[in-house]
Design an enzyme around this catalytic site. Structure first.
Site, short mmCIF file in Angstrom:
data_model
loop_
_atom_site.label_atom_id
_atom_site.label_comp_id
_atom_site.label_asym_id
_atom_site.label_seq_id
_atom_site.Cartn_x
_atom_site.Cartn_y
_atom_site.Cartn_z
N SER A 160 0.84 -1.20 0.00
CA SER A 160 0.00 0.00 0.00
C SER A 160 0.88 1.25 0.00
O SER A 160 1.71 1.42 -0.89
CB SER A 160 -0.96 -0.04 1.19
OG SER A 160 -1.90 1.01 1.13
N ASP A 163 -8.64 -4.28 -6.70
CA ASP A 163 -8.07 -3.40 -5.67
C ASP A 163 -8.31 -1.93 -6.03
O ASP A 163 -7.93 -1.47 -7.10
CB ASP A 163 -6.57 -3.69 -5.57
CG ASP A 163 -5.90 -2.91 -4.45
OD1 ASP A 163 -6.56 -2.07 -3.82
OD2 ASP A 163 -4.70 -3.15 -4.21
#
Length: 664
Positions: free
Chosen positions: A446, A498
């Site tokens: 991330s 995602d």
């Protein structure tokens, strides 16, 4: 639809948003009215007790008041059900009914006070059933009044009195006039201050310094510029996301084009390279996940984690390990040890220090792969969120790249912080002194994946054999020239749909444009869209075929915004640049296009059920390119596909499958 205008200001609620809450309150009021009616009928001749006269008047007044409220609610719900999101004409009488309903709160408030006084009077000696009924009535009245006040606070728009200045189109918006230009500037400044106050309120629990104040202003300006050109209320956005999800699922069920299938059929050489990278990614994802410390370990081991960590909390941290920042009870370090399987002596440096633009990381020796691993933590605090949202672009010039590259400002500052620590503090020199033959590998998930990518670009010249594995990095990270440059040493791993990997300002503008278009052209009332959408998300089924005004229109007509679509835009949006070829060619985009770093491995589920699958999920992986992630996909898994445990599970599944194939 445009926000409802009552009391001379705009509110963050539409005239078609009263159906569901109004129907719920109507049901409660009906049950309440019937209960009071039964109570009054049963005890009609039994009001001779002390205080019974007041009780009799109270119940009669309450019955009349509830009947009036039920009539007003019925009219409110019926009118709110009319029309569509972009056609509020049939609901033009709703403000008058809403005023009537709000006026009824005054006698209800007075009656609630009268009931509370009667209940608290010790001289009242009526039947217990009657007293309990009045107590329930008083409590219900106060609960409804409190929830109404909370609802008003939620839908209050601080800019409601100024939003209308955006609406006129023509002389009143002639920016050549200094007066109108000053007016527009004042409105924009007010909007920025409102967003800044909201951000400060959300981050009230953290210590704020100059960096925070600069970040607050920058993020507030970003939110202001993104939301200022639309007149959508939150329920419109929810309806738009539901419609987009179902439209997307219908498109996915269609057979793929032949060339699309062929482009995903790599050669055996590429497949072998993919298998090697998947094995490496599965190994290094453990380090990226371990950087989250005890929150990740407890999340993935909810029943045993605390017991295991408690057994290690009393151990003394070894003095030969350089630890920076607070790690109370040794929970973070203990979790890292258990996740990675390393020993105390394998860690060169660990930093738990966390501020805006300064994120935790650790440096460790990986003897299995003969690598010095720098693992950067992802988003886990308000400071990290502020770093993520500092999405302005800044230049990053490299000698090996002919063009100047643009990068994400907040993530670049985080990478610069770690770079200074690694180089200026001699951390990497210490590591290579211990293991000179090892290679350097930088990993992160991330925010950590984005930071690791930019950090690897900074270190590339000093360490030519460097490798970087970025797991679920943010989509708006690098300009095209830098993204191409990183294909030689960075591998990005993306799972499914995602959201973060597709998150960039151009993609957000595209999402806003798609929401406006599909909402403006749907011919169903909003409450039907929301109810059907909730059923679809929870129980599945076939996507609903909502009729739209786009049906039957030719392709040329689709390149221009419809009138209903324009009515939802407060002023000209940058997103319309994508609709009109001339404006797209002649004017630069407001936000530069930024891309994912390096070569991209895209992992998708292969499951018979489209919805939540069983624990036995089969994954497939393929090399992909940045254009696949140029649009945000709406799905229940758009958040869960980003979670580190899901990424690790997918990589382990593929790695084990590859290992079993080799053994066969």
């Amino acid at each position: 639809m445009p926000g409802l205008v009552v009391f001379g200001r705009r509110w963050a609620i539409g005239s078609d948003d009263f159906v569901l809450p109004g129907a719920f309150e109507l049901f409660v009021r009906l049950v309440w009215w019937i209960g009071i009616l039964v109570l009054y009928a049963v005890h009609k001749g039994q009001f001779n007790c002390p205080g019974g006269g007041l009780l009799h008047s109270y119940l009669l007044g309450l019955l009349i008041l509830l009947a009036s409220i039920i009539c007003a609610l019925s009219a409110l719900v019926y009118i709110s059900m009319q029309g569509t999101i972009s056609n509020p004409g049939p609901r033009k009488s709703l403000p008058k009914i809403l005023y009537t309903r709000l006026l009824l709160y005054f006698p209800e408030f007075i009656w609630a006070i009268v009931g509370a006084v009667w209940v608290s009077d010790n001289s009242v000696q009526c039947e217990k059933t009657v007293v309990n009924g009045i107590i329930g009535t008083v409590i219900a009245s106060w609960i409804i009044i409190i929830f109404t006040v909370i609802g008003v606070v939620i839908v209050f728009d601080p800019l409601g009195g100024k939003k209308t200045f955006y609406l006129p189109d023509g002389v009143s918006r002639n920016l050549e006039s200094s007066q109108s230009g000053q007016l527009l500037y004042n409105v924009k400044s007010s909007a920025t201050r409102v967003w800044e106050k909201r951000i400060r309120l959300l981050c009230c629990c953290i210590v704020q310094d100059d960096d925070h104040r600069v970040a607050f202003t920058s993020i507030a300006e970003l939110f202001r510029s993104y939301f200022s050109d639309t007149d959508l209320v939150p329920s419109d956005i929810a309806a738009g996301l539901i419609l987009l999800h179902q439209e997307q699922d219908k498109m996915e069920s269609c057979p793929k084009e032949p060339e699309e299938v062929l482009c995903h059929s790599p050669s055996s050489l590429v497949t072998d390279d993919l298998d090697v990278e998947l094995d490496n990614a599965a190994h290094y994802m453990l380090f990226a996940a371990a950087a989250y410390g005890w929150p990740y370990y407890v999340y993935t081991n909810p029943y045993t984690a605390l017991c295991k960590l408690n057994g290690d909390c009393c151990r003394n941290t070894p003095t030969d390990c350089d630890i920076m920042g607070s790690d109370r009870h040794n929970f973070h370090f203990g979790s890292i040890l258990k996740i990675t399987g390393l020993q105390y002596r394998d860690f060169i440096h660990i930093s738990f220090h966390n501020k805006i633009y300064e994120i935790p990381f650790f440096v460790a020796l990986d003897h299995k792969k003969e690598a010095i691993v720098v693992a950067v933590r992802g988003t886990l605090s308000f400071e990290d969120i502020l770093t993520d949202l500092s999405a302005d672009c800044e230049d990053l010039t490299l000698e090996d790249v002919l063009e100047n590259g643009f990068v994400h400002k907040g993530i670049t500052q985080a990478a610069s912080y770690i770079y200074r620590k690694l180089i200026n503090d001699g951390i990497l020199n210490q590591a290579f002194t211990i293991a000179p033959e090892y290679k350097l590998v930088i990993v992160g998930h991330s925010l950590g994946g984005g930071t690791a990518s930019i950090l690897s670009i900074m270190l590339r010249n000093s360490f030519p054999t460097l490798r970087c594995y970025a797991f679920s990095p943010p989509g708006g990270l690098l300009s095209k020239s830098l993204a191409d440059y990183t294909k030689h040493f960075i591998v990005s791993v993306i799972v499914g749909k995602d959201l973060v990997a597709r998150l960039s300002m151009p993609n957000m503008e595209d999402l806003k444009r798609r929401i406006v278009r599909i909402v403006a052209n749907c011919n169903r009332p909003k409450y039907q869209i929301l109810l059907r959408g909730c059923w679809y998300e929870v129980f599945g089924g076939d996507p609903d075929d909502f009729p739209t005004e786009l049906d039957g229109r030719n392709q040329d007509a689709l390149t221009q915004p419809l009138l209903a679509e324009e009515s939802l835009m407060v002023h000209r949006s940058p997103s319309y640049n994508a609709l009109e070829e001339e404006s797209h060619l002649n004017s630069p985009p407001q936000y530069p296009h930024l891309y994912l770093p390096g070569k991209i491995i895209h992992i998708v589920e292969e499951c018979s059920s489209r919805r939540w699958c069983s624990s036995d999920i089969k994954y497939s992986a393929r090399w992909s390119n940045e254009t696949v992630f140029s649009s945000i996909l709406i799905s229940p898994k758009m958040i869960t596909d980003h979670m580190p445990d899901v990424v690790l599970k997918a990589l382990n599944s593929l790695s084990q499958e590859h290992g079993s194939c080799l053994s066969c």
